[in-house]
Design a protein around this motif. Structure first.
Motif, PDB file in Angstrom:
ATOM      1  N   TRP A 295       0.844  -1.198   0.000  1.00 46.88           N
ATOM      2  CA  TRP A 295       0.000   0.000   0.000  1.00 46.88           C
ATOM      3  C   TRP A 295       0.868   1.232   0.000  1.00 46.88           C
ATOM      4  O   TRP A 295       1.907   1.217   0.654  1.00 46.88           O
ATOM      5  N   PRO A 296       0.490   2.300  -0.697  1.00 48.06           N
ATOM      6  CA  PRO A 296      -0.665   2.338  -1.584  1.00 48.06           C
ATOM      7  C   PRO A 296      -0.414   1.479  -2.826  1.00 48.06           C
ATOM      8  O   PRO A 296       0.715   1.409  -3.293  1.00 48.06           O
ATOM      9  N   GLY A 297      -1.481   0.860  -3.327  1.00 53.99           N
ATOM     10  CA  GLY A 297      -1.317   0.039  -4.518  1.00 53.99           C
ATOM     11  C   GLY A 297      -2.511  -0.847  -4.785  1.00 53.99           C
ATOM     12  O   GLY A 297      -3.490  -0.836  -4.036  1.00 53.99           O
ATOM     13  N   PRO A 298      -2.421  -1.644  -5.858  1.00 54.09           N
ATOM     14  CA  PRO A 298      -3.589  -2.400  -6.343  1.00 54.09           C
ATOM     15  C   PRO A 298      -3.846  -3.689  -5.569  1.00 54.09           C
ATOM     16  O   PRO A 298      -3.931  -4.764  -6.159  1.00 54.09           O
ATOM     17  N   LEU A 299      -3.922  -3.574  -4.248  1.00 50.20           N
ATOM     18  CA  LEU A 299      -4.173  -4.740  -3.403  1.00 50.20           C
ATOM     19  C   LEU A 299      -5.354  -4.462  -2.481  1.00 50.20           C
ATOM     20  O   LEU A 299      -5.315  -3.528  -1.676  1.00 50.20           O
ATOM     21  N   THR A 300      -6.393  -5.277  -2.597  1.00 45.61           N
ATOM     22  CA  THR A 300      -7.575  -5.160  -1.735  1.00 45.61           C
ATOM     23  C   THR A 300      -7.560  -6.290  -0.720  1.00 45.61           C
ATOM     24  O   THR A 300      -7.340  -7.449  -1.082  1.00 45.61           O
ATOM     25  N   LEU A 301      -7.782  -5.944   0.554  1.00 50.14           N
ATOM     26  CA  LEU A 301      -7.774  -6.951   1.624  1.00 50.14           C
ATOM     27  C   LEU A 301      -9.182  -7.114   2.174  1.00 50.14           C
ATOM     28  O   LEU A 301      -9.854  -6.128   2.501  1.00 50.14           O
ATOM     29  N   VAL A 302      -9.622  -8.355   2.270  1.00 48.80           N
ATOM     30  CA  VAL A 302     -10.949  -8.644   2.828  1.00 48.80           C
ATOM     31  C   VAL A 302     -10.766  -9.085   4.278  1.00 48.80           C
ATOM     32  O   VAL A 302     -10.093 -10.081   4.557  1.00 48.80           O
ATOM     33  N   LEU A 303     -11.348  -8.303   5.203  1.00 51.05           N
ATOM     34  CA  LEU A 303     -11.142  -8.511   6.642  1.00 51.05           C
ATOM     35  C   LEU A 303     -12.474  -8.502   7.384  1.00 51.05           C
ATOM     36  O   LEU A 303     -13.471  -7.977   6.869  1.00 51.05           O
TER      37      LEU A 303
ATOM     38  N   VAL B 270     -22.741  -2.000   2.529  1.00 47.53           N
ATOM     39  CA  VAL B 270     -21.431  -1.998   1.847  1.00 47.53           C
ATOM     40  C   VAL B 270     -20.966  -3.418   1.583  1.00 47.53           C
ATOM     41  O   VAL B 270     -20.379  -3.719   0.551  1.00 47.53           O
ATOM     42  N   THR B 271     -21.235  -4.294   2.534  1.00 49.14           N
ATOM     43  CA  THR B 271     -20.647  -5.630   2.480  1.00 49.14           C
ATOM     44  C   THR B 271     -21.632  -6.687   1.982  1.00 49.14           C
ATOM     45  O   THR B 271     -21.353  -7.883   2.080  1.00 49.14           O
ATOM     46  N   GLY B 272     -22.764  -6.259   1.465  1.00 45.85           N
ATOM     47  CA  GLY B 272     -23.764  -7.222   1.006  1.00 45.85           C
ATOM     48  C   GLY B 272     -24.187  -8.141   2.136  1.00 45.85           C
ATOM     49  O   GLY B 272     -24.368  -9.331   1.925  1.00 45.85           O
ATOM     50  N   GLN B 273     -24.282  -7.595   3.323  1.00 43.50           N
ATOM     51  CA  GLN B 273     -24.708  -8.311   4.552  1.00 43.50           C
ATOM     52  C   GLN B 273     -23.664  -9.317   5.047  1.00 43.50           C
ATOM     53  O   GLN B 273     -23.937 -10.100   5.947  1.00 43.50           O
ATOM     54  N   GLN B 274     -22.476  -9.318   4.434  1.00 45.83           N
ATOM     55  CA  GLN B 274     -21.454 -10.265   4.904  1.00 45.83           C
ATOM     56  C   GLN B 274     -20.743  -9.707   6.130  1.00 45.83           C
ATOM     57  O   GLN B 274     -20.768  -8.513   6.388  1.00 45.83           O
ATOM     58  N   ALA B 275     -20.025 -10.581   6.848  1.00 46.91           N
ATOM     59  CA  ALA B 275     -19.310 -10.158   8.055  1.00 46.91           C
ATOM     60  C   ALA B 275     -17.917  -9.617   7.730  1.00 46.91           C
ATOM     61  O   ALA B 275     -17.166  -9.238   8.620  1.00 46.91           O
ATOM     62  N   THR B 276     -17.564  -9.606   6.449  1.00 50.43           N
ATOM     63  CA  THR B 276     -16.237  -9.106   6.066  1.00 50.43           C
ATOM     64  C   THR B 276     -16.370  -7.857   5.206  1.00 50.43           C
ATOM     65  O   THR B 276     -17.400  -7.645   4.554  1.00 50.43           O
ATOM     66  N   VAL B 277     -15.285  -7.058   5.196  1.00 47.69           N
ATOM     67  CA  VAL B 277     -15.280  -5.845   4.374  1.00 47.69           C
ATOM     68  C   VAL B 277     -13.988  -5.802   3.546  1.00 47.69           C
ATOM     69  O   VAL B 277     -12.924  -6.198   4.022  1.00 47.69           O
ATOM     70  N   ALA B 278     -14.105  -5.335   2.304  1.00 47.72           N
ATOM     71  CA  ALA B 278     -12.941  -5.218   1.413  1.00 47.72           C
ATOM     72  C   ALA B 278     -12.407  -3.793   1.486  1.00 47.72           C
ATOM     73  O   ALA B 278     -13.170  -2.835   1.399  1.00 47.72           O
ATOM     74  N   ILE B 279     -11.075  -3.654   1.667  1.00 51.02           N
ATOM     75  CA  ILE B 279     -10.472  -2.322   1.854  1.00 51.02           C
ATOM     76  C   ILE B 279      -9.224  -2.190   0.989  1.00 51.02           C
ATOM     77  O   ILE B 279      -8.440  -3.135   0.879  1.00 51.02           O
TER      78      ILE B 279
END
Ligand code: TXA
Ligand code: MG
Length: 321
Positions: free
Chosen positions: A86-94, A104-113
């Motif tokens: 980071w910064p860069g083209p990497l998304t982390l799902v946590l 934001v998360t489509g009702q899931q317990a994880t979020v992409a950042i």
């Protein structure tokens, strides 16, 4: 009022503070961005893109210090990944924190950042007290845009402004990782290659081809990133018969080829066949061929290694019927 293309961060902030959307430049593709902590703004993103609300969005942030607020746990590898990429083209799902709206998360317990590597985007994000939720700025199932102009063309009436950050340098969407119980899953290939990530975290990634019923990427349905013109992927463009068809054919060439360029409408992705250049031109070239009223676009698959695997992923989705 038709969509304006502008570099004014102040105008962007005013629009976002009203819970409305802007086109956001990043190094990968343009995003359709709104306040990621506002359910109202997030609803408008889904509606504008015509995307099912079960397909979660990525939150874009100005720096690693903003992660803490948005997640409820942070596996150790995350620190290493952030430090290197980071910064860069990497998304982390946590795992998400209560601050992140379920929309934001489509009702899931994880979020992409992710923290994008784009000066103007970062300048804007630093001045905002909230993250920006932003999917790629294309109507659902269409080609992702890599220029401000393309975004304005997709949403002439629905968007007030696209923040003009020039042509996207990378041209393909970010790499997405999901980490669970020390395992790292590659959910989507991008321009940051799994080999590079493995070197840094010193462990093997679990690749999409080996994922059996594991965390899938909601919405990674096959037909995606598609032009309107039909695409055919063949082994060798030199095997197309020279005559005998009345179809208007256009070729998407990996590199310059004088003979084919003489005979067909062609888009050359990179004169010398350089993969990074190919990636940065890929969507734009498809877009331009798509605008030419052809019956068929014909191209070859990429050599399936490194960036070629990412390009094949996008190509086969674009070609899916
Ligand atoms: O490069 C990019 O990532 C661009 C720029 C604008 O940042 N954004 C982008 O967003 O490609 P989008 O919405 O087109 O793709 C995001 C992908 C979707 O396939 C979604 O399913 C996945 O990320 N995703 C988002 N949240 C997730 C989650 N909690 N778990 C698994 N996958 C998730
Ligand atoms: Mg997308």
């Amino acid at each position: 009022m038709p969509c304006k293309i502008s570099t004014s961060i102040q105008d962007a902030i005013q629009i976002l503070n009203r819970d409305e959307l802007i086109g956001l430049p990043t190094e990968t593709v343009y995003g359709l961005a709104g306040n990621g902590l506002s359910p109202a703004a997030v609803e408008i993103i889904y509606r504008t893109k015509n995307r099912p609300s079960s397909q979660p969005l990525i939150l874009h942030i100005a720096g690693p210090e903003r992660v803490e607020d948005l997640v409820s746990a942070c596996p150790t590898q995350v620190y290493t990944l952030i430090e290197h990429f980071w910064p860069g083209p990497l998304t982390l799902v946590l795992p998400k924190s209560h601050r992140v709206p379920d929309q934001v998360t489509g009702q899931q317990a994880t979020v992409a950042i992710r923290m994008p590597s784009h000066d103007l985007a970062l300048e804007l994000l630093r001045q905002l007290p909230y993250p920006l939720a932003a999917p790629s700025a294309n109507p659902f199932t269409r080609i992702s845009p890599t220029t401000a102009h393309q975004v304005a063309e997709y949403f002439p009436e629905q968007l007030e402004m696209v923040l003009d950050g020039g042509a996207c340098q990378q041209g393909l969407e970010s790499t997405i990782l999901y980490i669970e119980n020390q395992d790292i899953f590659l959910l989507r290939r991008g321009t940051l290659l799994p080999e590079r990530i493995e070197e840094v975290v010193k462990q093997k990634l679990i690749l999409p081809s080996t994922l059996i019923q594991t965390p899938k990427v909601p919405g990674s349905h096959i037909k995606h990133y598609a032009p309107r013109t039909r695409i055919e992927v063949i082994d060798s463009l030199h095997s197309i018969p020279a005559s005998g068809t009345s179809l208007k054919i256009g070729l998407l060439l990996h590199q310059g080829d004088a003979e084919l360029q003489d005979r067909y409408v062609c888009k050359v992705l990179s004169k010398e066949g350089d993969l990074k250049e190919i990636a940065s031109n890929f969507y734009q070239a498809l877009q331009e061929l798509d605008a030419q009223g052809l019956d068929l676009i014909v191209t070859e698959a990429f050599v399936p290694e490194g960036l070629g695997l990412t390009l094949n992923d996008r190509l086969f989705r674009a070609a899916a019927k």
